[in-house]
Design an enzyme around this catalytic site. Structure first.
Site, PDB file in Angstrom:
ATOM      1  N   ASP A  47       0.785  -1.248   0.000  1.00 37.92           N
ATOM      2  CA  ASP A  47       0.000   0.000   0.000  1.00 37.92           C
ATOM      3  C   ASP A  47       0.817   1.299   0.000  1.00 37.92           C
ATOM      4  O   ASP A  47       0.501   2.242   0.740  1.00 37.92           O
ATOM      5  CB  ASP A  47      -0.963   0.021   1.203  1.00 37.92           C
ATOM      6  CG  ASP A  47      -1.984  -1.111   1.160  1.00 37.92           C
ATOM      7  OD1 ASP A  47      -1.935  -1.926   0.216  1.00 37.92           O
ATOM      8  OD2 ASP A  47      -2.820  -1.194   2.083  1.00 37.92           O
ATOM      9  N   HIS A 120     -10.600   6.747   1.668  1.00 40.44           N
ATOM     10  CA  HIS A 120      -9.245   6.586   1.127  1.00 40.44           C
ATOM     11  C   HIS A 120      -9.219   5.488   0.073  1.00 40.44           C
ATOM     12  O   HIS A 120     -10.060   4.604   0.061  1.00 40.44           O
ATOM     13  CB  HIS A 120      -8.256   6.252   2.252  1.00 40.44           C
ATOM     14  CG  HIS A 120      -8.523   4.914   2.891  1.00 40.44           C
ATOM     15  ND1 HIS A 120      -9.492   4.738   3.840  1.00 40.44           N
ATOM     16  CD2 HIS A 120      -7.974   3.700   2.681  1.00 40.44           C
ATOM     17  CE1 HIS A 120      -9.526   3.469   4.204  1.00 40.44           C
ATOM     18  NE2 HIS A 120      -8.614   2.803   3.510  1.00 40.44           N
ATOM     19  N   LYS A 145      -6.959  -5.190  -2.891  1.00 36.01           N
ATOM     20  CA  LYS A 145      -7.702  -5.747  -1.765  1.00 36.01           C
ATOM     21  C   LYS A 145      -8.643  -4.698  -1.194  1.00 36.01           C
ATOM     22  O   LYS A 145      -8.413  -3.502  -1.384  1.00 36.01           O
ATOM     23  CB  LYS A 145      -6.725  -6.236  -0.692  1.00 36.01           C
ATOM     24  CG  LYS A 145      -5.877  -5.097  -0.148  1.00 36.01           C
ATOM     25  CD  LYS A 145      -4.841  -5.564   0.836  1.00 36.01           C
ATOM     26  CE  LYS A 145      -3.976  -4.424   1.287  1.00 36.01           C
ATOM     27  NZ  LYS A 145      -4.680  -3.346   1.991  1.00 36.01           N
ATOM     28  N   CYS A 190      -2.044  -2.798   7.575  1.00 31.17           N
ATOM     29  CA  CYS A 190      -1.917  -3.703   6.429  1.00 31.17           C
ATOM     30  C   CYS A 190      -0.614  -4.500   6.421  1.00 31.17           C
ATOM     31  O   CYS A 190      -0.595  -5.651   6.006  1.00 31.17           O
ATOM     32  CB  CYS A 190      -2.147  -2.938   5.134  1.00 31.17           C
ATOM     33  SG  CYS A 190      -3.875  -2.399   5.025  1.00 31.17           S
TER      34      CYS A 190
HETATM   35  C1  VGL Z   1      -4.624   0.640   5.789  1.00 35.23           C
HETATM   36  C2  VGL Z   1      -6.162   1.523   7.229  1.00 35.23           C
HETATM   37  C3  VGL Z   1      -7.150   1.398   6.276  1.00 35.23           C
HETATM   38  C4  VGL Z   1      -3.199   0.248   5.528  1.00 35.23           C
HETATM   39  C5  VGL Z   1      -5.588   0.500   4.821  1.00 35.23           C
HETATM   40  O1  VGL Z   1      -2.769   0.197   4.372  1.00 35.23           O
HETATM   41  O2  VGL Z   1      -2.489  -0.031   6.534  1.00 35.23           O
HETATM   42  N1  VGL Z   1      -4.912   1.149   6.977  1.00 35.23           N
HETATM   43  N2  VGL Z   1      -6.851   0.884   5.080  1.00 35.23           N
HETATM   44 ZN    ZN Z   2      -8.296   0.766   3.551  1.00 33.74          ZN
END
Ligand code: VGL
Ligand code: ZN
Length: 242
Positions: A47, A120, A145, A190
């Site tokens: 991510d 987001h 995902k 994540c």
């Molecule tokens: C994530 C919160 C919500 C991450 C993704 O990538 O850690 N955290 N969505």
């Molecule tokens: Zn997320």
């Protein structure tokens, strides 16, 4: 053994070998010995997307700092997988989908407790794009995902319902990969969930700490490290590799 202890041990072992008559160069090489990566190891870059970079809607402090390090690390791996958080508009993990709720509050959903986030990584938006400086031309797979509207997925392996697979498990096993190194954003969500699921699914799982940054809400960073330690996820610094 923790990485710090391991390094200390190797340093001392180098000293002992020097005393035992081994040449200074040989002792030095041993003392600095690094992790040897092979065809069964994969780097999972989690991510590294605009929304999680300072200026983004769910910014992780200093998230941009890790990009050059990840680019360098990726050169040491024969296998690299990138992930993208990839939510529908109105995703269940967004506070804005729950009237009266604010970001970083929690609520109970059908599959368990969910922290609610600012909107987001909505599919197809600039915020969901990989950071422009992430440069890993050798990456073989980009796995997305969190695309089911009613289920979140921190983990790149299994969604938050605890049973729906993303396919990454089968992909890696199909390629005979048995060890994963995880880096990226965010350490406590994540990255941690991906490493924990990797371990659960039978992979050796290692988090490269300095190639990650955390969100750290309500003690989440310490809690994540604690959970990973108890589960048997390895914690290293990038200098053990590159
Ligand atoms: C994530 C919160 C919500 C991450 C993704 O990538 O850690 N955290 N969505
Ligand atoms: Zn997320």
């Amino acid at each position: 053994m923790e990485n710090g202890q391991r390094r200390e041990f190797l340093k001392r072992a180098g000293g002992v070998m020097l005393a035992a008559g081994m040449g200074a160069n040989a002792a030095r090489v041993f003392a600095q010995s690094k992790i040897k990566l092979g065809p069964k190891d994969a780097l999972i870059v989690v991510d590294v997307q605009n929304c999680f970079i300072p200026g983004g809607s769910l910014a992780v402090a200093k998230g941009d700092e890790i990009v050059p390090l990840i680019n360098t690390l990726a050169k040491s791996f024969q296998n690299v997988v990138l992930t993208q958080d990839w939510h529908t508009p109105g995703h269940i993990s967004f506070a804005s989908s729950h009237p009266g709720k604010k970001p970083f509050e929690s609520m109970k959903l059908a599959y368990g407790n969910q922290i609610l986030w600012p909107d987001h990584c909505v599919q197809g938006t600039d915020g969901a794009k990989l950071h422009k400086d992430l440069a890993i031309p050798t990456a073989q797979l980009v796995i997305r995902k969190g695309y089911h509207k009613d289920v979140d997925s921190y983990s790149a392996f299994i969604e938050a319902d605890g049973r729906t697979k993303t396919g990454l498990d089968g992909y890696l096993k199909g390629r005979d990969i048995n060890s994963v190194y995880v880096c990226g954003l965010a350490t406590d969500f994540c990255v941690a969930w991906t490493a924990l699921d990797a371990h659960k699914l039978g992979f050796a799982a290692t988090v490269i700490e300095d190639a990650c940054r955390g969100i750290d809400t309500q003690g989440s960073l310490a809690a994540a490290w604690d959970k990973m330690k108890k589960a048997g996820v390895r914690r290293i610094q990038s200098d053990a590799i590159a």
